[in-house]
Design a protein around this motif. Sequence first.
Motif, PDB file in Angstrom:
ATOM      1  N   CYS A  43       0.826  -1.215   0.000  1.00  0.00           N
ATOM      2  CA  CYS A  43       0.000   0.000   0.000  1.00  0.00           C
ATOM      3  C   CYS A  43       0.862   1.267   0.000  1.00  0.00           C
ATOM      4  CB  CYS A  43      -0.914  -0.015   1.217  1.00  0.00           C
ATOM      5  SG  CYS A  43      -0.017   0.135   2.781  1.00  0.00           S
ATOM      6  N   LEU A  44       0.202   2.390  -0.015  1.00  0.00           N
ATOM      7  CA  LEU A  44       0.864   3.696  -0.061  1.00  0.00           C
ATOM      8  C   LEU A  44       1.722   3.969   1.177  1.00  0.00           C
ATOM      9  CD1 LEU A  44       1.165   6.395  -1.595  1.00  0.00           C
ATOM     10  CD2 LEU A  44      -0.911   7.171  -0.431  1.00  0.00           C
ATOM     11  N   CYS A  45       1.223   3.633   2.363  1.00  0.00           N
ATOM     12  CA  CYS A  45       1.981   3.928   3.585  1.00  0.00           C
ATOM     13  C   CYS A  45       2.974   2.834   3.956  1.00  0.00           C
ATOM     14  CB  CYS A  45       1.027   4.196   4.757  1.00  0.00           C
ATOM     15  SG  CYS A  45       0.190   2.735   5.419  1.00  0.00           S
ATOM     16  N   ALA A  47       2.296  -0.102   5.380  1.00  0.00           N
ATOM     17  CA  ALA A  47       1.884  -0.964   6.490  1.00  0.00           C
ATOM     18  C   ALA A  47       1.458  -2.349   6.010  1.00  0.00           C
ATOM     19  CB  ALA A  47       0.743  -0.322   7.276  1.00  0.00           C
ATOM     20  N   CYS A 109      -5.831  -1.105   2.693  1.00  0.00           N
ATOM     21  CA  CYS A 109      -5.052  -0.835   3.893  1.00  0.00           C
ATOM     22  C   CYS A 109      -5.915  -0.087   4.907  1.00  0.00           C
ATOM     23  CB  CYS A 109      -3.816  -0.007   3.549  1.00  0.00           C
ATOM     24  SG  CYS A 109      -2.883   0.513   5.018  1.00  0.00           S
ATOM     25  N   GLU A 111      -4.866   1.654   7.329  1.00  0.00           N
ATOM     26  CA  GLU A 111      -4.184   2.886   7.729  1.00  0.00           C
ATOM     27  C   GLU A 111      -4.340   3.996   6.697  1.00  0.00           C
ATOM     28  OE1 GLU A 111      -2.664   3.487  10.708  1.00  0.00           O
ATOM     29  OE2 GLU A 111      -3.489   1.523  11.242  1.00  0.00           O
ATOM     30  N   CYS A 112      -3.944   3.717   5.456  1.00  0.00           N
ATOM     31  CA  CYS A 112      -3.947   4.774   4.427  1.00  0.00           C
ATOM     32  C   CYS A 112      -5.104   4.651   3.448  1.00  0.00           C
ATOM     33  CB  CYS A 112      -2.620   4.783   3.668  1.00  0.00           C
ATOM     34  SG  CYS A 112      -2.308   3.324   2.653  1.00  0.00           S
ATOM     35  N   GLY A 113      -5.821   3.526   3.457  1.00  0.00           N
ATOM     36  CA  GLY A 113      -6.975   3.348   2.590  1.00  0.00           C
ATOM     37  C   GLY A 113      -6.665   2.869   1.176  1.00  0.00           C
ATOM     38  N   SER A 114      -5.406   2.620   0.869  1.00  0.00           N
ATOM     39  CA  SER A 114      -5.049   2.178  -0.487  1.00  0.00           C
ATOM     40  C   SER A 114      -5.752   0.880  -0.851  1.00  0.00           C
ATOM     41  CB  SER A 114      -3.543   1.917  -0.595  1.00  0.00           C
ATOM     42  OG  SER A 114      -2.808   3.095  -0.450  1.00  0.00           O
ATOM     43  N   THR A 131      -0.034  -1.861  -7.382  1.00  0.00           N
ATOM     44  CA  THR A 131       0.497  -2.019  -6.025  1.00  0.00           C
ATOM     45  C   THR A 131       1.827  -2.784  -5.996  1.00  0.00           C
ATOM     46  OG1 THR A 131      -0.710  -4.079  -5.602  1.00  0.00           O
ATOM     47  CG2 THR A 131      -1.834  -2.003  -5.042  1.00  0.00           C
TER      48      THR A 131
END
Length: 155
Positions: A43-45, A47, A109, A111-114, A131
Amino acid sequence: MEEKTEAAEVEARPLLAAIKTGYLPMSKKSRRSMVKPIYRGGCLCGAVRFEADGPALNPHNCSCEFCQRHTGSLTASWVEFSATDVRWVGSGGSPAVYRSSDFSSRAFCPECGSSLGAIDDSPTVALLIGTFDDHRLPELKPDYHSFKPEKPIWG
């Protein structure tokens, strides 16, 4: 004549033994070519990370309404793996999921919603190609486009 026959038998013995036992010795190069590739992404962050053992199956684009809503894009690019070949390895563990249909859940995700992909009830995990750490690999190139009538007119 007998010497050649005897020499041929001596050379053939290891091959015959291999055939009988089911073990055929291979060179290091041959063994490496049989190893499944490992694809990585997340994902983007960072996690939620994954590792997927190849082969990458059924790479395709999709423009169905579910994919459009899940990704926020008019076309999503996917590749599939057997569920047993996908591991969630990031500090965030497995992705959060949303049950989007009778046969699939969308993964993202927490956390970041990806958006990460779809986890189907059949033993398939479809990961969004964007991704992947290396999304330019030739085996990830989509082979076809599903739901073409919903495809953007400019694409």
